[in-house]
Design an enzyme around this catalytic site. Structure first.
Site, PDB file in Angstrom:
ATOM      1  N   GLY A   1     -33.898  19.301  54.665  1.00  0.00           N
ATOM      2  CA  GLY A   1     -33.217  19.590  53.394  1.00  0.00           C
ATOM      3  C   GLY A   1     -34.152  19.646  52.207  1.00  0.00           C
ATOM      4  O   GLY A   1     -34.096  20.563  51.388  1.00  0.00           O
TER       5      GLY A   1
ATOM      6  N   THR B   1     -41.594  14.566  56.440  1.00  0.00           N
ATOM      7  CA  THR B   1     -40.678  14.196  57.517  1.00  0.00           C
ATOM      8  C   THR B   1     -39.787  13.074  56.972  1.00  0.00           C
ATOM      9  O   THR B   1     -40.129  12.438  55.975  1.00  0.00           O
ATOM     10  CB  THR B   1     -41.454  13.666  58.736  1.00  0.00           C
ATOM     11  OG1 THR B   1     -42.289  12.595  58.290  1.00  0.00           O
ATOM     12  CG2 THR B   1     -42.302  14.750  59.377  1.00  0.00           C
TER      13      THR B   1
ATOM     14  N   CYS C   1     -34.724  23.369  36.466  1.00  0.00           N
ATOM     15  CA  CYS C   1     -36.032  23.473  35.827  1.00  0.00           C
ATOM     16  C   CYS C   1     -36.333  22.124  35.194  1.00  0.00           C
ATOM     17  O   CYS C   1     -35.415  21.352  34.952  1.00  0.00           O
ATOM     18  CB  CYS C   1     -36.071  24.585  34.789  1.00  0.00           C
ATOM     19  SG  CYS C   1     -34.971  24.346  33.416  1.00  0.00           S
TER      20      CYS C   1
END
Ligand code: NAD
Length: 556
Positions: free
Chosen positions: A181, A269, A415
């Site tokens: 993700g 990971t 942003c």
């Protein structure tokens, strides 16, 4: 629409989707907004595993279980503006009397008293259905897919390029592990910053998802093929990203054997969770899934050993010249526990690259268009380009983002904006909604990874000047300021990013619906929130924060 029909249409497990358009399902936008964002978090384009209500970051969930989720939906559909819903680790537990400018939802996820704050105690409670892991934005309903982390990763790689390579990453190789993700943002961030990227993930489905969303260019099961593609691109100065199916430690071992030293080395990971996240190099993915259930103690042992091996190779490459940093997943701590005594010989990305931004109150400002119409985001992009003409870095980002980012679920943008800028942007968006230039309201939120909202000694607050890395009064003050200021929903979590026992952090989302009420809330919340970063860093002795604090008359 009847509740049962609403569930069938928008929450037909495991197919979740947010309503779109300008018509309300709930009684006001103040409750429609959290409802849409909760369902959006679970949309299959956004969430890593909607079947388990897992949004991202290993096991980060949006709600505790299906029953809790359906009750949250029902309560949000019914709630008025004089009440607020309480969520305890993903389950609705009560409604309190409040007022229209108070948050509509108050969320506390995964919090444990320090002595009990470890994965073992958490898992025992979770197994009995008493808790869930909220990560940062999974349980606080403002995860926006991989784009959320894309800007931060882009900022980090760009800052790394500026520090070590005169701002030019052309022909430079970035190697990392984990394309889930959050980690899935790395390949696109790397190529946007001008580099070549090679990443390993043990799960081919994760890489396929990045191919579909155009976050990665190529995928292979062959190390040799991955190596050749990246070396050729390096030579030609081309920007490409490659995903290799396999263990990251194995990839680093192969690179070392071939004498290849990447210019930049990091990892994403899910090392923060040695049992349900990281996959040991000695197991196949299927074996890992079985052993997690059958023997978690044995699994953890293998996982820690594998992380020690992995970090051992990172240290070797660091000695050979790779600019190596920890990317906020607590890999170093677990590698140390697994037997690598020098795991902390490389630093985390915050002290290396991000803290100067935090000193200006800068952090990941994000917003989502509740209409579901991409044009609404393009209108806000353009409004920011016009509002900040001097900020070429921001304009460059917004221009590239429009071209290269495929939306996942509700269209959204991120942003990094600082003190003064966030409030200005929020008020501009509120005007756009009021003037009918957007088709429906937007929500503005942020990651818990922000300048003044988190205590995480191996990540956001690593190596603070005054040694206050573990002081979590700051995120609590942040939560209280945003609650008092009138955010639309607020959250306080434990264990996000780096796992149980290692972090506490606060989140907020504020509704922008064109009303005067929204204007007042925006003026308070988007002023207070970045101000917390300035207070925190000024107090810790950062001179840059003091300067910004003086400029905004914040210091007492
Ligand atoms: P995720 O669970 O969605 O993805 C992790 C990926 O790692 C999975 O695809 C998994 O297959 C892969 N993996 C596990 N062990 C592996 C191994 N040995 N070799 C290769 N691949 C392996 O998690 P995510 O959302 O991508 O987050 C990744 C990590 O980054 C987490 O620890 C998270 O807490 C942390 N994080 C960092 C930031 C940041 O700003 N730096 C922000 C949020 C989260």
């Amino acid at each position: 629409m009847k509740f049962s029909d609403f569930l069938k249409t928008y929450a037909n497990h495991p197919i979740y989707q947010s309503p779109t358009g300008s018509a309300l399902n709930a009684r006001s936008w103040q409750t429609e907004a959290p409802l849409r964002m909760l369902l959006n978090n679970l949309n299959e384009e956004v969430a890593e595993n909607p079947d388990e209500l897992v949004v991202y970051g290993g096991t980060g969930q949006a709600a505790r279980d299906r029953g809790s989720l359906e009750r949250i939906i029902k309560m949000l559909l019914d709630l008025d503006e004089d009440h607020s819903l309480l969520i305890q680790s993903g389950k609705p537990v009560g409604v309190v009397k409040t007022h229209p400018e108070a948050p509509r939802v108050l969320i506390a996820n995964s919090n444990l008293v320090p002595e009990w704050a470890n994965w073992e105690h958490f898992e025992a409670l979770k197994a009995r259905g008493l808790m869930m892991y909220g990560q940062m934005t999974a349980g606080s309903w403002i995860y926006i897919g991989s784009q959320g982390i894309l800007q931060g990763t882009y900022e980090t790689f760009a800052a790394c390029g500026k520090t070590h390579f005169d701002g030019d990453l052309t022909g430079k190789l970035i190697v990392s592990g984990g394309l889930g993700g959050m980690g899935g943002a790395q390949p696109l961030a790397a190529t946007m910053a001008g580099a070549v990227f090679l990443g390993a993930d043990v799960d081919p489905k994760r890489i396929e998802k990045r191919l579909e969303t155009r976050y990665i260019d190529k995928m292979t099961h062959s190390y040799e093929e991955a190596r050749d593609w990246t070396l050729e691109a390096k030579d030609r100065g081309e920007k490409i990203s490659v995903g290799l199916v396999g263990d990251i430690g194995d990839l680093l071992e192969n690179l070392i054997n071939d004498g290849i030293v990447p210019e930049v080395l990091t990892d994403q990971t899910s090392a923060h969770d040695p049992v349900h996240g990281y996959v040991p190099n000695t197991l196949t993915l299927d074996e890992a899934i079985r052993l997690r259930k059958d023997d978690p103690v044995k699994y953890k042992e293998l996982s820690l050993k594998s992380m020690a091996r992995h970090v051992g190779y990172m240290l070797e490459l660091q000695r050979k010249g790779s600019k190596t940093f920890d990317y906020g997943n607590n890999l170093r701590e677990f590698a140390k526990q697994g037997g690598e005594p020098n795991a902390f010989d490389f630093k985390g990305f915050v002290p290396e690259y991000i803290r100067p931004l935090f000193c200006e109150g800068k952090g990941p400002f994000r917003w989502a268009a509740l209409s579901g119409d991409p044009e609404d985001i393009f209108t806000t992009d353009q409004a920011l380009i016009e509002a900040f003409p001097e900020n070429t870095h921001l304009i460059n980002w917004l221009t590239q983002a429009k071209e290269k980012i495929a939306f996942q679920g509700l269209p959204c943008r991120i942003c990094w904006l600082g003190m003064g800028e966030r409030e200005k942007a929020g008020l501009i968006f509120n005007d756009l909604v009021r003037e009918g230039k957007l088709k429906a309201p937007v929500v503005i939120g942020r990651d818990h990874l922000d300048c003044g909202s988190v205590a995480s000694p191996y990540r956001e607050t690593e190596g603070m000047l005054d040694g206050t890395d573990a002081v979590s009064d700051w995120p609590l003050l942040n939560l209280m300021s945003n609650t008092a200021g009138g955010a639309t929903w607020v959250s306080f979590h434990h264990g996000g990013g780096v796992g149980m026992g290692y972090s506490q952090h606060a989140g907020m989302v504020v509704l922008v619906d064109g009303t005067e009420r929204a204007e007042r809330c925006i003026q308070r919340v988007l002023y207070n929130d970045p101000a917390m970063g300035i207070f925190r860093h000024h107090d810790a002795g950062y001179k840059d924060a003091t300067k910004v604090g003086e400029r905004f008359d914040l210091l007492i």
